[in-house]
Design an enzyme around this catalytic site. Structure first.
Site, PDB file in Angstrom:
ATOM      1  N   LYS A  41     -41.904 -12.688  -7.019  1.00  0.00           N
ATOM      2  CA  LYS A  41     -40.818 -11.592  -7.708  1.00  0.00           C
ATOM      3  C   LYS A  41     -40.103 -10.726  -6.452  1.00  0.00           C
ATOM      4  O   LYS A  41     -40.684 -10.640  -5.602  1.00  0.00           O
ATOM      5  CB  LYS A  41     -41.983 -10.939  -8.443  1.00  0.00           C
ATOM      6  CG  LYS A  41     -41.379  -9.462  -9.002  1.00  0.00           C
ATOM      7  CD  LYS A  41     -42.518  -8.589  -9.562  1.00  0.00           C
ATOM      8  CE  LYS A  41     -42.669  -7.270  -8.867  1.00  0.00           C
ATOM      9  NZ  LYS A  41     -43.788  -6.450  -9.542  1.00  0.00           N
ATOM     10  N   ARG A  81     -37.980  -7.089  -6.531  1.00  0.00           N
ATOM     11  CA  ARG A  81     -37.306  -5.877  -7.050  1.00  0.00           C
ATOM     12  C   ARG A  81     -35.985  -5.172  -6.258  1.00  0.00           C
ATOM     13  O   ARG A  81     -36.271  -5.112  -5.071  1.00  0.00           O
ATOM     14  CB  ARG A  81     -38.615  -5.083  -7.353  1.00  0.00           C
ATOM     15  CG  ARG A  81     -38.084  -3.724  -8.105  1.00  0.00           C
ATOM     16  CD  ARG A  81     -39.371  -2.588  -8.081  1.00  0.00           C
ATOM     17  NE  ARG A  81     -40.611  -3.166  -8.818  1.00  0.00           N
ATOM     18  CZ  ARG A  81     -40.808  -3.295 -10.214  1.00  0.00           C
ATOM     19  NH1 ARG A  81     -39.729  -2.442 -10.908  1.00  0.00           N
ATOM     20  NH2 ARG A  81     -41.722  -3.160 -10.856  1.00  0.00           N
TER      21      ARG A  81
END
Ligand code: R5P
Length: 296
Positions: free
Chosen positions: A191, A193
């Site tokens: 992931k 961000r």
């Protein structure tokens, strides 16, 4: 005997701690003045006993932090011999370092404030980053682990060939521990961000999930974006069921609705933040830490 000082955000957990530890819950009054300022008073005389303040710093975080500081201060004024600050959810712990130049280091500000009002010890649950504990340099600060309790709950669901998935490589060790406890397999996604927009993107990955129960585990669910991305990737492989499990369920911005719409059938969290998904209690884990500190 030590007394529990219930914070306005953690009444249920304080009661559970009282049952596990056998300690009495002191009477605390709190109110909000018409202009929004918080007021706290410990009504009992603590008679040189240890005070255990229990106050999670869940939304509204800034108010909860102020109440926490007031609870610690008021406990001393009520005659405590020492004050253990139990903060099941440590707000601002994701701002554990300076990511962009000139940012405020929020978690350090709170740690310093807790020390400044005179806490003798600090206890939290699955702190987002160990760096935060390092910001306490005058008192002992520790984080207890709720994942064994979460694993117990998951084990009671009789999951089929479970895959325990971390939505982020950083949390993979948590997924591995839970998988070990429920005889499942662990995996992770990658992931990223965006530091300015906060937007989360997750890399596509093919995982063998057909007909299996998948449990996505994370420390925090806030907007639900991280779990929604993971669920979308998993659904492509035709799992039997997707469950999401976290320690701290913040559920900002209709997160629970978004998770349900993304195919997550059940969400489980602990009572570090009290909500309808708090199916697991951290009372025993915290009680163990309190005992060690008081005996230590
Ligand atoms: C971040 O590093 C945390 O471990 C969680 O993954 C994150 O806070 C979840 O936030 P959201 O639910 O808004 O995606």
């Amino acid at each position: 005997m030590p007394l529990l000082i219930p914070g306005p955000s953690s009444p249920l957990l304080t009661q559970r701690l009282a049952e596990v530890c056998g300690y009495r819950v002191a009477k605390v009054s709190h109110k909000v003045f018409p202009d929004g300022e918080s007021y706290i008073r410990v009504e009992d005389d603590l008679k040189e006993e240890a005070a255990i303040v229990v106050q999670s710093c869940s939304p509204p975080q800034d108010k909860r932090v102020m109440e926490l500081l007031q609870l610690i201060d008021a406990s001393w004024r009520a005659g405590a011999s020492k004050v253990i600050a139990v903060v099941p959810y440590f707000a601002y712990s994701r701002q554990d370092k300076v990511f962009l130049p000139h940012e405020a280091l929020s978690s350090k500000i709170i740690a310093k404030a807790i020390e400044a009002v005179g806490a003798s010890f600090f206890v939290t649950v699955n702190v987002h980053s160990e760096l935060v504990l390092g910001y306490f340099d005058k008192i002992k600060a520790l984080s207890v682990d709720a994942f064994p309790e979460i694993a117990d709950y998951l084990a009671s669901l009789n999951l089929r060939d479970p895959l325990v998935l971390s939505p982020d490589r950083k949390r993979y060790p948590d997924a591995q521990r839970v998988a070990g406890l429920i005889n499942g397999e662990a995996a992770f996604l990658e992931k990223k961000r965006d530091l300015k927009s906060g937007e989360v993107t997750t890399e596509e990955k093919t995982l063998a999930v057909k007909g299996r129960d998948v449990v996505i585990v994370d420390d925090i669910i806030s907007t639900g974006g991280t779990i929604v991305n993971a669920a979308r990737i998993i659904l492509k492989g035709n799992p039997r069921r997707i469950t999401a499990a976290c320690v701290h369920g913040l559920y900002a911005a209709n997160a629970l609705e978004k998770l349900a719409a993304a195919g997550v059938e059940e969400v489980v969290s602990t009572d570090t933040i009290e909500s309808q998904t708090s199916k697991v209690t951290v009372a025993k884990a915290i009680a163990g830490a309190i005992k060690r500190l008081l005996e230590g």
